[in-house]
Scaffold this motif. Structure first.
Motif, mmCIF file in Angstrom:
data_model
loop_
_atom_site.group_PDB
_atom_site.id
_atom_site.type_symbol
_atom_site.label_atom_id
_atom_site.label_comp_id
_atom_site.label_asym_id
_atom_site.label_seq_id
_atom_site.Cartn_x
_atom_site.Cartn_y
_atom_site.Cartn_z
ATOM 1 N N VAL A 357 0.839 -1.203 0.000
ATOM 2 C CA VAL A 357 0.000 0.000 0.000
ATOM 3 C C VAL A 357 0.873 1.252 0.000
ATOM 4 C CG1 VAL A 357 -1.612 1.346 1.397
ATOM 5 C CG2 VAL A 357 -2.007 -1.096 1.050
ATOM 6 N N TYR A 358 1.911 1.261 0.817
ATOM 7 C CA TYR A 358 2.794 2.433 0.875
ATOM 8 C C TYR A 358 3.481 2.668 -0.470
ATOM 9 C CZ TYR A 358 6.996 5.146 1.780
ATOM 10 O OH TYR A 358 7.997 6.075 1.705
ATOM 11 N N GLN A 359 4.026 1.607 -1.070
ATOM 12 C CA GLN A 359 4.733 1.767 -2.332
ATOM 13 C C GLN A 359 3.782 2.168 -3.458
ATOM 14 O OE1 GLN A 359 8.091 -1.599 -1.204
ATOM 15 N NE2 GLN A 359 6.942 -1.817 -3.066
ATOM 16 N N SER A 360 2.537 1.690 -3.418
ATOM 17 C CA SER A 360 1.563 2.073 -4.439
ATOM 18 C C SER A 360 1.214 3.545 -4.311
ATOM 19 C CB SER A 360 0.304 1.221 -4.315
ATOM 20 O OG SER A 360 0.611 -0.146 -4.492
ATOM 21 N N TRP A 361 0.992 4.006 -3.082
ATOM 22 C CA TRP A 361 0.707 5.425 -2.867
ATOM 23 C C TRP A 361 1.869 6.288 -3.343
ATOM 24 C CZ3 TRP A 361 3.775 8.524 0.220
ATOM 25 C CH2 TRP A 361 3.337 9.841 0.376
ATOM 26 N N ARG A 362 3.071 5.862 -3.035
ATOM 27 C CA ARG A 362 4.252 6.646 -3.397
ATOM 28 C C ARG A 362 4.440 6.704 -4.912
ATOM 29 N NH1 ARG A 362 9.980 5.833 -3.853
ATOM 30 N NH2 ARG A 362 11.166 7.545 -2.911
ATOM 31 N N GLY A 363 4.102 5.630 -5.615
ATOM 32 C CA GLY A 363 4.307 5.606 -7.049
ATOM 33 C C GLY A 363 3.195 6.253 -7.852
ATOM 34 N N LEU A 364 1.929 6.154 -7.359
ATOM 35 C CA LEU A 364 0.805 6.661 -8.148
ATOM 36 C C LEU A 364 0.655 8.173 -8.047
ATOM 37 C CD1 LEU A 364 -1.935 3.955 -7.545
ATOM 38 C CD2 LEU A 364 -0.823 4.521 -9.711
ATOM 39 N N GLY A 365 0.489 8.667 -6.823
ATOM 40 C CA GLY A 365 0.333 10.107 -6.644
ATOM 41 C C GLY A 365 -1.094 10.600 -6.741
ATOM 42 N N SER A 366 -1.985 9.919 -7.458
ATOM 43 C CA SER A 366 -3.371 10.358 -7.587
ATOM 44 C C SER A 366 -4.223 9.167 -8.004
ATOM 45 C CB SER A 366 -3.498 11.482 -8.624
ATOM 46 O OG SER A 366 -3.183 11.013 -9.914
ATOM 47 N N TRP A 367 -5.526 9.281 -7.720
ATOM 48 C CA TRP A 367 -6.440 8.221 -8.132
ATOM 49 C C TRP A 367 -6.538 8.147 -9.652
ATOM 50 C CZ3 TRP A 367 -7.659 4.579 -4.956
ATOM 51 C CH2 TRP A 367 -7.769 4.837 -3.586
ATOM 52 N N GLN A 368 -6.421 9.309 -10.326
ATOM 53 C CA GLN A 368 -6.517 9.320 -11.779
ATOM 54 C C GLN A 368 -5.417 8.485 -12.413
ATOM 55 O OE1 GLN A 368 -6.285 13.235 -13.462
ATOM 56 N NE2 GLN A 368 -6.537 12.525 -15.572
ATOM 57 N N ALA A 369 -4.226 8.493 -11.784
ATOM 58 C CA ALA A 369 -3.100 7.732 -12.345
ATOM 59 C C ALA A 369 -3.339 6.229 -12.272
ATOM 60 C CB ALA A 369 -1.809 8.086 -11.605
#
Length: 631
Positions: A357-369
């Motif tokens: 979850v942490y790495q996904s948040w760090r890589g995506l940056g936004s829900w649109q991405a």
């Protein structure tokens, strides 16, 4: 696990943006600038530290000929800059600068921009950014990366299985451990020799150049691969010593069982050495990928190492469990081994959820991405596969519970009864059983004294496998499904780690806008298919995004996330509610991006923006998006 994931998001939700795959922040001269006299240097500033190559810069004169420039270096010694000296007495016209560097996460990035001396040329030279990547080199590199992930998971996971699950006979696991070690060695060597052509975007034959290999060893990715090779030697020595200790301990354990003794013990020093080696191997991946760049690098590196180790313990342990269940001589304590692995796997999955979850948040940056970027779509595919993997794991846990709760005589029909000391002179004579009373039972035939066929104390008869082997076979099939899905998950992970994260893609798009422009008021990303090559995107900035005159900048990205040159890009705007349009934006190729100085949108409302990308001389793709234009 879900509560822990939510807490991670709440704690980290206020952090600033992260980045990976270096984004170009500024250029000197500025993109599109018209200078009164020729500059002495070209300087690029990136969002993170970058590695330089011999061919990091290609400077083309107004006629499209490459200029002889100096060696690429740094500006003021800063690692996030790249600078090259230009020859003196540049003539009048437009010059194109194509660049290629290696970002801190080991992935090459490239782009181009223009500047003019005196006045712009009538026709700018075609942009030649050099090769983006060679298909064969890229394929070989991806295969080697996948095999390295697979081998590391099996090597670390099988070793952890022996240490944590304590199979009575670890001998069957020797062959998978040896195969994993040799595979990791071969894959690491392949990555090392392919590194130079991968960075340069050339064919694999360039790997035979000794000078290129020597240059690779001086870079951070090359040093990490060399460190991994160096760690494999102590890993082999540690595994050999552990195997000898296991054989000796097994012999002692059998002797003690024969004498009626029992003892539990461990080797904390050997276990500590194994943990240190496993962490060291995991660091060689974490230090060369997305976790090594951007914000919160120490936290990200820690999370990445834990994620890799948890993946190895779970997925590599699955293969070790398969080998154990499939061994020619069944384990005398299968239920105990399976139960210990079940607890270990649950702990590993918990770590995977939090760190993932942490790495996904760090890589995506936004829900649109999550749906608007290649990284996000690959991440969604991985999440779906992990959900399937967890469903298979739930089935395996049910088989485990059935095996653990089954009576000993059922789950271990081949277990040798424990020896019971007898008094001198032998066991006392057995008291003969009285004959069964006469009655109707005597009419059932000569086998009536065997009792009912469903007697829970009776073992399986000849030709009948019984419930014990059936439980092991059911568990084996379930774990096999887990292992197959896990191999697919590792494949998606390999592609994911080579894909620019959503945050960095957005930063690259913002950085591609000319430095003199106003901050964009309306930014739209339109994905488009480019046939077998994959999926590209067009980043369109409408400034200020209101009624009246607007400036338009459009940047085209290829499937690998780098800037892409296309033969033609057209853009039109239609307001269906007022039956207005289409209004064409006269886009001009500026060498790296397309722009139109003015497009007039006279009325507010929801406009339909249509982008047409010509990807070849004969093929084009059109996509539409709805945008809101305010008064």
């Amino acid at each position: 696990m879900l509560l822990g994931s939510v807490l991670v998001l709440l704690v980290l939700g206020g952090a600033g943006p992260a980045s990976a795959h270096a984004a170009l922040g500024s250029t000197d001269p500025e993109d599109g600038a018209v200078l009164g006299r020729a500059p002495a240097h070209v300087t690029l500033t990136f969002s993170e530290s970058v590695g330089l190559r011999d061919d990091s810069f290609r400077v083309l004169d107004p006629g499209g000929h490459r200029l002889h420039t100096g060696e690429a270096g740094r500006a003021d010694g800063r690692s996030d800059t790249a600078r090259v000296a230009l020859p003196g007495k540049l003539g009048e016209g437009t010059y194109t600068v194509a660049w290629r560097v290696v970002s801190a996460d080991s992935h090459p990035v490239s782009g181009a921009f223009t500047f003019s001396v005196g006045k712009p040329s009538q026709a700018a030279a075609p942009v030649d950014t050099g090769p983006t990547e060679d298909p064969l080199t890229a394929t070989l590199h991806k295969i080697a990366r996948y095999l390295s992930y697979l081998a590391a998971a099996l090597l670390i996971g099988a070793a952890a299985f022996v240490a944590l699950c304590r199979p009575p006979d670890p001998a069957p696991l020797r062959r998978p451990l040896v195969a994993a070690w040799w595979t990791l060695l071969a894959a690491t060597l392949a990555l090392l020799v392919l590194r130079a052509p991968y960075e340069a975007g050339t064919g694999p034959s360039a790997a035979l150049d000794p000078a290129a290999l020597r240059d690779t060893l001086t870079t951070r990715p090359g040093a990490l691969l060399l460190t991994r090779l160096g760690l494999l030697l102590p890993v082999a020595l540690h595994l050999a010593r552990a195997a000898r200790a296991a054989r000796a301990a097994r012999a002692v354990r059998v002797d003690r069982v024969d004498r009626g003794e029992r003892r539990r013990g461990g080797r904390p020093l050997a276990a500590g050495v194994g943990v240190v080696l496993a962490v060291g191997l995991a660091l060689t991946w974490a230090a060369g990928e997305h976790a090594s760049a951007g914000i919160q690098v120490p936290v990200a590196m820690t999370s990445s190492v834990l994620h890799l180790l948890a993946t190895a313990v779970w997925l590599g342990g699955l293969v070790a469990l398969l080998v154990t269940l499939r061994a020619p001589r069944p384990s005398p304590d299968p239920a105990g081994v399976v139960a210990r692995f079940s607890r270990t796997a649950f702990a590993a999955v918990s770590v995977l959820v939090v760190t993932g979850v942490y790495q996904s948040w760090r890589g995506l940056g936004s829900w649109q991405a999550l749906t608007g970027s290649t990284y996000g779509r690959l991440l969604l595919a991985k999440v779906v596969l992990v959900a399937v993997l967890l469903a298979a794991a739930a089935v395996s846990r049910r088989w485990t519970a059935a095996l653990v709760t089954a009576p000993v005589a059922v789950r271990e029909p081949d277990r040798v009864p424990e020896r019971i000391p007898q008094p001198a002179g032998g066991p006392p004579p057995e008291t003969p059983k009285p004959p069964p009373p006469p009655g109707p039972a005597t009419d059932r035939g000569p086998n009536a004294d065997r009792g009912p066929a469903t007697d829970p104390g009776a073992g399986p008869g000849p030709g009948d496998d019984g419930p014990g082997p059936a439980l092991r076979r059911g568990l084996y099939r379930s774990v096999l499904v887990e292992a197959v899905v896990a191999a697919v998950v590792l494949g998606v992970t390999t592609v994911l780690t080579a894909t620019p994260p959503g945050r960095s893609a957005e930063e690259a798009a913002r950085a591609a806008v000319p430095a003199g422009g106003v901050l964009p008021a309306s930014v739209t990303t339109i994905p488009f298919e480019v046939g077998a090559s994959g999926r590209g995107t067009v980043q369109i900035t409408l400034d200020p995004g209101r009624t009246g005159d607007n400036a338009v900048q459009a940047v085209v990205f290829g499937p690998d996330g780098s800037l892409a040159a296309v033969p033609e890009l057209r853009l039109s705007f239609t307001l269906p509610d007022k039956d207005l349009g289409p209004i064409e934006a006269e886009l001009v190729d500026r060498g790296g991006y397309w722009s139109a100085n003015t497009v007039t949108l006279p009325l507010p409302g929801t406009w339909t923006m249509k982008a047409t990308v010509r990807v070849s001389e004969t093929d084009q793709v059109s996509e539409t998006r709805r945008i809101r234009v305010e008064r």
